[in-house]
Scaffold this motif. Structure first.
Motif, PDB file in Angstrom:
ATOM      1  N   ASP A  25      30.455 -32.453 103.738  1.00 23.56           N
ATOM      2  CA  ASP A  25      29.812 -31.951 102.535  1.00 23.56           C
ATOM      3  C   ASP A  25      28.508 -31.245 102.907  1.00 23.56           C
ATOM      4  O   ASP A  25      27.466 -31.891 103.053  1.00 23.56           O
ATOM      5  N   PRO A  26      28.549 -29.915 103.054  1.00 26.25           N
ATOM      6  CA  PRO A  26      27.347 -29.181 103.442  1.00 26.25           C
ATOM      7  C   PRO A  26      26.274 -29.129 102.355  1.00 26.25           C
ATOM      8  O   PRO A  26      25.138 -28.748 102.622  1.00 26.25           O
ATOM      9  N   SER A  27      26.611 -29.531 101.112  1.00 26.58           N
ATOM     10  CA  SER A  27      25.619 -29.492 100.040  1.00 26.58           C
ATOM     11  C   SER A  27      24.614 -30.647 100.128  1.00 26.58           C
ATOM     12  O   SER A  27      23.566 -30.613  99.480  1.00 26.58           O
ATOM     13  N   ILE A  28      24.912 -31.664 100.932  1.00 23.01           N
ATOM     14  CA  ILE A  28      23.980 -32.776 101.112  1.00 23.01           C
ATOM     15  C   ILE A  28      22.738 -32.251 101.822  1.00 23.01           C
ATOM     16  O   ILE A  28      22.833 -31.650 102.883  1.00 23.01           O
ATOM     17  N   ASP A  29      21.576 -32.474 101.202  1.00 24.86           N
ATOM     18  CA  ASP A  29      20.353 -31.970 101.826  1.00 24.86           C
ATOM     19  C   ASP A  29      19.273 -33.036 102.012  1.00 24.86           C
ATOM     20  O   ASP A  29      18.153 -32.734 102.410  1.00 24.86           O
ATOM     21  N   ARG A  30      19.621 -34.305 101.734  1.00 24.48           N
ATOM     22  CA  ARG A  30      18.682 -35.404 101.942  1.00 24.48           C
ATOM     23  C   ARG A  30      19.448 -36.656 102.360  1.00 24.48           C
ATOM     24  O   ARG A  30      20.579 -36.882 101.916  1.00 24.48           O
ATOM     25  N   VAL A  31      18.800 -37.483 103.159  1.00 24.85           N
ATOM     26  CA  VAL A  31      19.278 -38.832 103.435  1.00 24.85           C
ATOM     27  C   VAL A  31      18.092 -39.775 103.297  1.00 24.85           C
ATOM     28  O   VAL A  31      16.960 -39.420 103.624  1.00 24.85           O
ATOM     29  N   CYS A  32      18.371 -40.942 102.790  1.00 27.81           N
ATOM     30  CA  CYS A  32      17.341 -41.965 102.612  1.00 27.81           C
ATOM     31  C   CYS A  32      17.763 -43.190 103.422  1.00 27.81           C
ATOM     32  O   CYS A  32      18.856 -43.722 103.219  1.00 27.81           O
ATOM     33  N   LEU A  33      16.919 -43.607 104.328  1.00 27.94           N
ATOM     34  CA  LEU A  33      17.164 -44.772 105.174  1.00 27.94           C
ATOM     35  C   LEU A  33      16.322 -45.933 104.655  1.00 27.94           C
ATOM     36  O   LEU A  33      15.112 -45.774 104.453  1.00 27.94           O
ATOM     37  N   THR A  34      16.973 -47.066 104.396  1.00 21.38           N
ATOM     38  CA  THR A  34      16.232 -48.251 103.950  1.00 21.38           C
ATOM     39  C   THR A  34      16.524 -49.423 104.875  1.00 21.38           C
ATOM     40  O   THR A  34      17.605 -49.518 105.462  1.00 21.38           O
ATOM     41  N   HIS A  35      15.551 -50.311 104.972  1.00 21.14           N
ATOM     42  CA  HIS A  35      15.705 -51.543 105.738  1.00 21.14           C
ATOM     43  C   HIS A  35      15.217 -52.702 104.879  1.00 21.14           C
ATOM     44  O   HIS A  35      14.043 -52.738 104.488  1.00 21.14           O
ATOM     45  N   ASN A  36      16.141 -53.617 104.568  1.00 21.14           N
ATOM     46  CA  ASN A  36      15.836 -54.796 103.751  1.00 21.14           C
ATOM     47  C   ASN A  36      15.112 -54.425 102.462  1.00 21.14           C
ATOM     48  O   ASN A  36      14.156 -55.075 102.057  1.00 21.14           O
ATOM     49  N   THR A  92      20.521 -56.119  94.928  1.00 13.32           N
ATOM     50  CA  THR A  92      20.112 -57.496  94.662  1.00 13.32           C
ATOM     51  C   THR A  92      19.248 -58.036  95.798  1.00 13.32           C
ATOM     52  O   THR A  92      19.179 -57.451  96.883  1.00 13.32           O
ATOM     53  N   LYS A  93      18.601 -59.152  95.540  1.00 15.39           N
ATOM     54  CA  LYS A  93      17.700 -59.785  96.505  1.00 15.39           C
ATOM     55  C   LYS A  93      18.420 -60.027  97.840  1.00 15.39           C
ATOM     56  O   LYS A  93      19.567 -60.479  97.863  1.00 15.39           O
ATOM     57  N   ILE A  94      17.732 -59.734  98.915  1.00 17.03           N
ATOM     58  CA  ILE A  94      18.254 -59.967 100.267  1.00 17.03           C
ATOM     59  C   ILE A  94      17.650 -61.276 100.762  1.00 17.03           C
ATOM     60  O   ILE A  94      16.423 -61.452 100.725  1.00 17.03           O
ATOM     61  N   GLU A  95      18.501 -62.179 101.199  1.00 18.92           N
ATOM     62  CA  GLU A  95      18.026 -63.478 101.672  1.00 18.92           C
ATOM     63  C   GLU A  95      17.186 -63.309 102.940  1.00 18.92           C
ATOM     64  O   GLU A  95      17.499 -62.463 103.785  1.00 18.92           O
ATOM     65  N   PRO A  96      16.134 -64.105 103.090  1.00 21.83           N
ATOM     66  CA  PRO A  96      15.297 -64.020 104.295  1.00 21.83           C
ATOM     67  C   PRO A  96      16.117 -64.236 105.565  1.00 21.83           C
ATOM     68  O   PRO A  96      17.078 -65.002 105.573  1.00 21.83           O
ATOM     69  N   GLY A  97      15.733 -63.551 106.622  1.00 25.75           N
ATOM     70  CA  GLY A  97      16.411 -63.695 107.913  1.00 25.75           C
ATOM     71  C   GLY A  97      17.534 -62.698 108.125  1.00 25.75           C
ATOM     72  O   GLY A  97      18.090 -62.610 109.209  1.00 25.75           O
ATOM     73  N   GLY A  98      17.872 -61.941 107.091  1.00 22.99           N
ATOM     74  CA  GLY A  98      18.934 -60.953 107.223  1.00 22.99           C
ATOM     75  C   GLY A  98      18.392 -59.625 107.709  1.00 22.99           C
ATOM     76  O   GLY A  98      17.181 -59.406 107.798  1.00 22.99           O
ATOM     77  N   ASP A  99      19.302 -58.739 108.024  1.00 19.22           N
ATOM     78  CA  ASP A  99      18.942 -57.419 108.524  1.00 19.22           C
ATOM     79  C   ASP A  99      19.869 -56.407 107.862  1.00 19.22           C
ATOM     80  O   ASP A  99      20.979 -56.180 108.333  1.00 19.22           O
ATOM     81  N   ARG A 100      19.427 -55.820 106.743  1.00 21.44           N
ATOM     82  CA  ARG A 100      20.262 -54.892 105.964  1.00 21.44           C
ATOM     83  C   ARG A 100      19.702 -53.480 106.083  1.00 21.44           C
ATOM     84  O   ARG A 100      18.566 -53.203 105.727  1.00 21.44           O
ATOM     85  N   TRP A 101      20.526 -52.582 106.583  1.00 16.78           N
ATOM     86  CA  TRP A 101      20.182 -51.170 106.681  1.00 16.78           C
ATOM     87  C   TRP A 101      21.123 -50.390 105.786  1.00 16.78           C
ATOM     88  O   TRP A 101      22.321 -50.692 105.729  1.00 16.78           O
ATOM     89  N   SER A 102      20.605 -49.395 105.087  1.00 16.03           N
ATOM     90  CA  SER A 102      21.466 -48.503 104.313  1.00 16.03           C
ATOM     91  C   SER A 102      21.034 -47.062 104.552  1.00 16.03           C
ATOM     92  O   SER A 102      19.843 -46.772 104.744  1.00 16.03           O
TER      93      SER A 102
END
Length: 109
Positions: A25-36, A92-102
């Protein structure tokens, strides 16, 4: 990483290029990286397109992406998920000790 990076958005670079290629999809012009990052309910109605794509990485408990009108939460890792970001959504809330990347790919206005 030396310090936590809860959220960062990129309009160029390797993550954006890889996302465009994987999603074809060449129309995508942004990405957002999140951690926890557990977001409150919001919509991204200002995006040029309501279609957003997200892929999750890591090992955590909680941290489900809930999208209004969608029966199943988004929580499966290493797979692109597609959703209407103009609808209310939250993580939703991320439990402590986890490692969630999106990584969310979208088209900005």
């Amino acid at each position: 990483l030396q310090k936590a990076i809860p959220l960062d958005t990129f309009s160029e670079g390797t993550l954006l290029d890889a996302s465009r290629k994987m999603l074809r999809d060449p129309s995508i012009d942004r990405v957002c990286l999140t951690h926890n990052w557990a977001s409150s309910a919001h919509d991204d109605g200002a995006n040029s397109s309501p279609k957003s794509h997200v892929i999750l990485f890591g090992d955590w408990k909680g941290g489900k992406l809930l999208v209004q009108g969608r029966a199943d939460p988004i929580c499966e890792t290493r797979k692109w998920h597609h959703y209407d970001s103009a609808k209310k959504h939250m993580v939703t809330k991320i439990e402590p000790g986890g490692d969630r990347w999106s990584l969310t790919a979208f088209s900005a206005p």
